[in-house]
Design a protein around this motif. Structure first.
Motif, PDB file in Angstrom:
ATOM      1  N   CYS A   1      45.638  42.792  35.436  1.00 63.90           N
ATOM      2  CA  CYS A   1      44.857  41.906  36.302  1.00 63.90           C
ATOM      3  C   CYS A   1      45.292  42.033  37.748  1.00 63.90           C
ATOM      4  CB  CYS A   1      45.059  40.445  35.914  1.00 63.90           C
ATOM      5  SG  CYS A   1      44.587  40.039  34.247  1.00 63.90           S
ATOM      6  N   ILE A   2      44.341  41.837  38.619  1.00 66.47           N
ATOM      7  CA  ILE A   2      44.603  41.677  40.048  1.00 66.47           C
ATOM      8  C   ILE A   2      44.047  40.313  40.419  1.00 66.47           C
ATOM      9  CG2 ILE A   2      44.085  42.495  42.366  1.00 66.47           C
ATOM     10  CD1 ILE A   2      43.831  45.308  41.166  1.00 66.47           C
ATOM     11  N   VAL A   3      44.909  39.452  40.930  1.00 67.23           N
ATOM     12  CA  VAL A   3      44.509  38.100  41.314  1.00 67.23           C
ATOM     13  C   VAL A   3      44.696  37.962  42.811  1.00 67.23           C
ATOM     14  CG1 VAL A   3      44.942  35.640  40.982  1.00 67.23           C
ATOM     15  CG2 VAL A   3      45.237  37.219  39.055  1.00 67.23           C
ATOM     16  N   HIS A   4      43.657  37.531  43.499  1.00 67.08           N
ATOM     17  CA  HIS A   4      43.718  37.348  44.953  1.00 67.08           C
ATOM     18  C   HIS A   4      44.400  36.024  45.253  1.00 67.08           C
ATOM     19  CE1 HIS A   4      41.046  40.763  45.812  1.00 67.08           C
ATOM     20  NE2 HIS A   4      40.605  40.480  44.601  1.00 67.08           N
ATOM     21  N   ARG A   5      45.446  36.098  46.039  1.00 63.33           N
ATOM     22  CA  ARG A   5      46.205  34.899  46.393  1.00 63.33           C
ATOM     23  C   ARG A   5      45.578  34.194  47.576  1.00 63.33           C
ATOM     24  NH1 ARG A   5      52.479  36.294  46.088  1.00 63.33           N
ATOM     25  NH2 ARG A   5      52.334  35.281  48.092  1.00 63.33           N
TER      26      ARG A   5
ATOM     27  N   ARG B   1      43.507  34.410  28.733  1.00 63.66           N
ATOM     28  CA  ARG B   1      44.654  34.654  29.616  1.00 63.66           C
ATOM     29  C   ARG B   1      44.192  34.925  31.048  1.00 63.66           C
ATOM     30  NH1 ARG B   1      49.117  33.389  31.521  1.00 63.66           N
ATOM     31  NH2 ARG B   1      50.652  35.009  31.865  1.00 63.66           N
ATOM     32  N   PHE B   2      43.102  35.669  31.222  1.00 65.67           N
ATOM     33  CA  PHE B   2      42.555  35.970  32.536  1.00 65.67           C
ATOM     34  C   PHE B   2      42.142  34.675  33.244  1.00 65.67           C
ATOM     35  CE2 PHE B   2      38.748  37.671  35.032  1.00 65.67           C
ATOM     36  CZ  PHE B   2      39.510  38.175  36.065  1.00 65.67           C
ATOM     37  N   THR B   3      41.491  33.792  32.529  1.00 64.32           N
ATOM     38  CA  THR B   3      41.081  32.504  33.088  1.00 64.32           C
ATOM     39  C   THR B   3      42.303  31.712  33.531  1.00 64.32           C
ATOM     40  OG1 THR B   3      39.099  32.446  31.720  1.00 64.32           O
ATOM     41  CG2 THR B   3      39.870  30.342  32.592  1.00 64.32           C
ATOM     42  N   GLN B   4      43.338  31.734  32.717  1.00 64.25           N
ATOM     43  CA  GLN B   4      44.571  31.024  33.043  1.00 64.25           C
ATOM     44  C   GLN B   4      45.242  31.622  34.281  1.00 64.25           C
ATOM     45  OE1 GLN B   4      47.691  31.520  30.151  1.00 64.25           O
ATOM     46  NE2 GLN B   4      48.580  29.529  30.631  1.00 64.25           N
ATOM     47  N   LEU B   5      45.293  32.924  34.373  1.00 64.27           N
ATOM     48  CA  LEU B   5      45.925  33.580  35.515  1.00 64.27           C
ATOM     49  C   LEU B   5      45.175  33.333  36.823  1.00 64.27           C
ATOM     50  CD1 LEU B   5      46.847  37.012  33.904  1.00 64.27           C
ATOM     51  CD2 LEU B   5      48.462  35.276  34.709  1.00 64.27           C
ATOM     52  N   LEU B   6      43.848  33.275  36.748  1.00 62.29           N
ATOM     53  CA  LEU B   6      43.058  33.098  37.965  1.00 62.29           C
ATOM     54  C   LEU B   6      43.175  31.706  38.565  1.00 62.29           C
ATOM     55  CD1 LEU B   6      39.768  35.044  37.290  1.00 62.29           C
ATOM     56  CD2 LEU B   6      41.716  35.718  38.678  1.00 62.29           C
ATOM     57  N   SER B   7      43.156  30.689  37.720  1.00 62.99           N
ATOM     58  CA  SER B   7      43.238  29.304  38.191  1.00 62.99           C
ATOM     59  C   SER B   7      42.275  29.037  39.339  1.00 62.99           C
ATOM     60  CB  SER B   7      44.670  28.968  38.609  1.00 62.99           C
ATOM     61  OG  SER B   7      45.548  29.111  37.538  1.00 62.99           O
TER      62      SER B   7
ATOM     63  N   TRP C   1      37.360  46.026  27.586  1.00 60.88           N
ATOM     64  CA  TRP C   1      36.784  44.846  28.236  1.00 60.88           C
ATOM     65  C   TRP C   1      37.220  44.836  29.687  1.00 60.88           C
ATOM     66  CZ3 TRP C   1      39.565  40.642  30.351  1.00 60.88           C
ATOM     67  CH2 TRP C   1      38.772  39.563  30.778  1.00 60.88           C
ATOM     68  N   SER C   2      36.328  44.419  30.568  1.00 62.20           N
ATOM     69  CA  SER C   2      36.698  44.223  31.967  1.00 62.20           C
ATOM     70  C   SER C   2      35.875  43.078  32.526  1.00 62.20           C
ATOM     71  CB  SER C   2      36.474  45.499  32.788  1.00 62.20           C
ATOM     72  OG  SER C   2      35.107  45.823  32.842  1.00 62.20           O
ATOM     73  N   ALA C   3      36.404  42.465  33.573  1.00 63.51           N
ATOM     74  CA  ALA C   3      35.709  41.338  34.192  1.00 63.51           C
ATOM     75  C   ALA C   3      36.132  41.226  35.639  1.00 63.51           C
ATOM     76  CB  ALA C   3      36.042  40.042  33.457  1.00 63.51           C
ATOM     77  N   ARG C   4      35.267  40.585  36.408  1.00 65.81           N
ATOM     78  CA  ARG C   4      35.558  40.285  37.807  1.00 65.81           C
ATOM     79  C   ARG C   4      35.061  38.875  38.056  1.00 65.81           C
ATOM     80  NH1 ARG C   4      34.292  44.346  42.365  1.00 65.81           N
ATOM     81  NH2 ARG C   4      36.524  44.334  42.567  1.00 65.81           N
ATOM     82  N   GLN C   5      35.845  38.109  38.780  1.00 64.07           N
ATOM     83  CA  GLN C   5      35.448  36.741  39.114  1.00 64.07           C
ATOM     84  C   GLN C   5      35.631  36.527  40.600  1.00 64.07           C
ATOM     85  OE1 GLN C   5      36.724  33.358  36.691  1.00 64.07           O
ATOM     86  NE2 GLN C   5      37.506  32.451  38.563  1.00 64.07           N
ATOM     87  N   THR C   6      34.625  35.937  41.207  1.00 66.72           N
ATOM     88  CA  THR C   6      34.728  35.550  42.612  1.00 66.72           C
ATOM     89  C   THR C   6      34.660  34.035  42.665  1.00 66.72           C
ATOM     90  OG1 THR C   6      32.344  35.774  42.878  1.00 66.72           O
ATOM     91  CG2 THR C   6      33.686  37.670  43.482  1.00 66.72           C
ATOM     92  N   PRO C   7      35.280  33.435  43.679  1.00 67.34           N
ATOM     93  CA  PRO C   7      35.245  31.973  43.763  1.00 67.34           C
ATOM     94  C   PRO C   7      33.840  31.484  44.110  1.00 67.34           C
ATOM     95  CG  PRO C   7      36.266  32.880  45.713  1.00 67.34           C
ATOM     96  CD  PRO C   7      36.011  34.029  44.773  1.00 67.34           C
TER      97      PRO C   7
END
Length: 85
Positions: free
Chosen positions: A14-18, A46-52, A69-75
């Motif tokens: 995962c890559i999570v933007h801080r 786990r991805f949902t948990q990491l993104l917060s 599986w892959s996913a991308r989430q933007t705020p």
């Protein structure tokens, strides 16, 4: 007696933007799973948990290195991220 199934180790990356000037967090961990479907379900949670609530992307690879599986989430629009609206 049937042999006990050992979950196959998948790899969640995962890559999570801080929200600070530090940029990104790179996260890499093993996800156990007897099947692709079981590993994907665990990886999604786990991805949902990491993104917060932050933006980021993830890929789940099987033991052979294929992406299963892959996913991308933007705020959501209007969310403050990295100090910029």
């Amino acid at each position: 007696m049937a042999p006990i199934e050992t979950p196959v180790p998948y790899r969640l990356q995962c890559i999570v933007h801080r929200e600070s000037a530090g940029g990104i967090i790179i996260h890499d961990e093993q996800i156990p799973g007897a099947t692709d479907e079981a590993a994907v379900a665990t990886a999604k949670a786990r991805f949902t948990q990491l993104l917060s609530g932050r933006s980021g992307s993830a890929a789940l690879r099987d033991p052979a290195g294929r992406v299963v599986w892959s996913a991308r989430q933007t705020p959501p629009p209007g969310t403050v991220e990295s100090g910029i609206l």
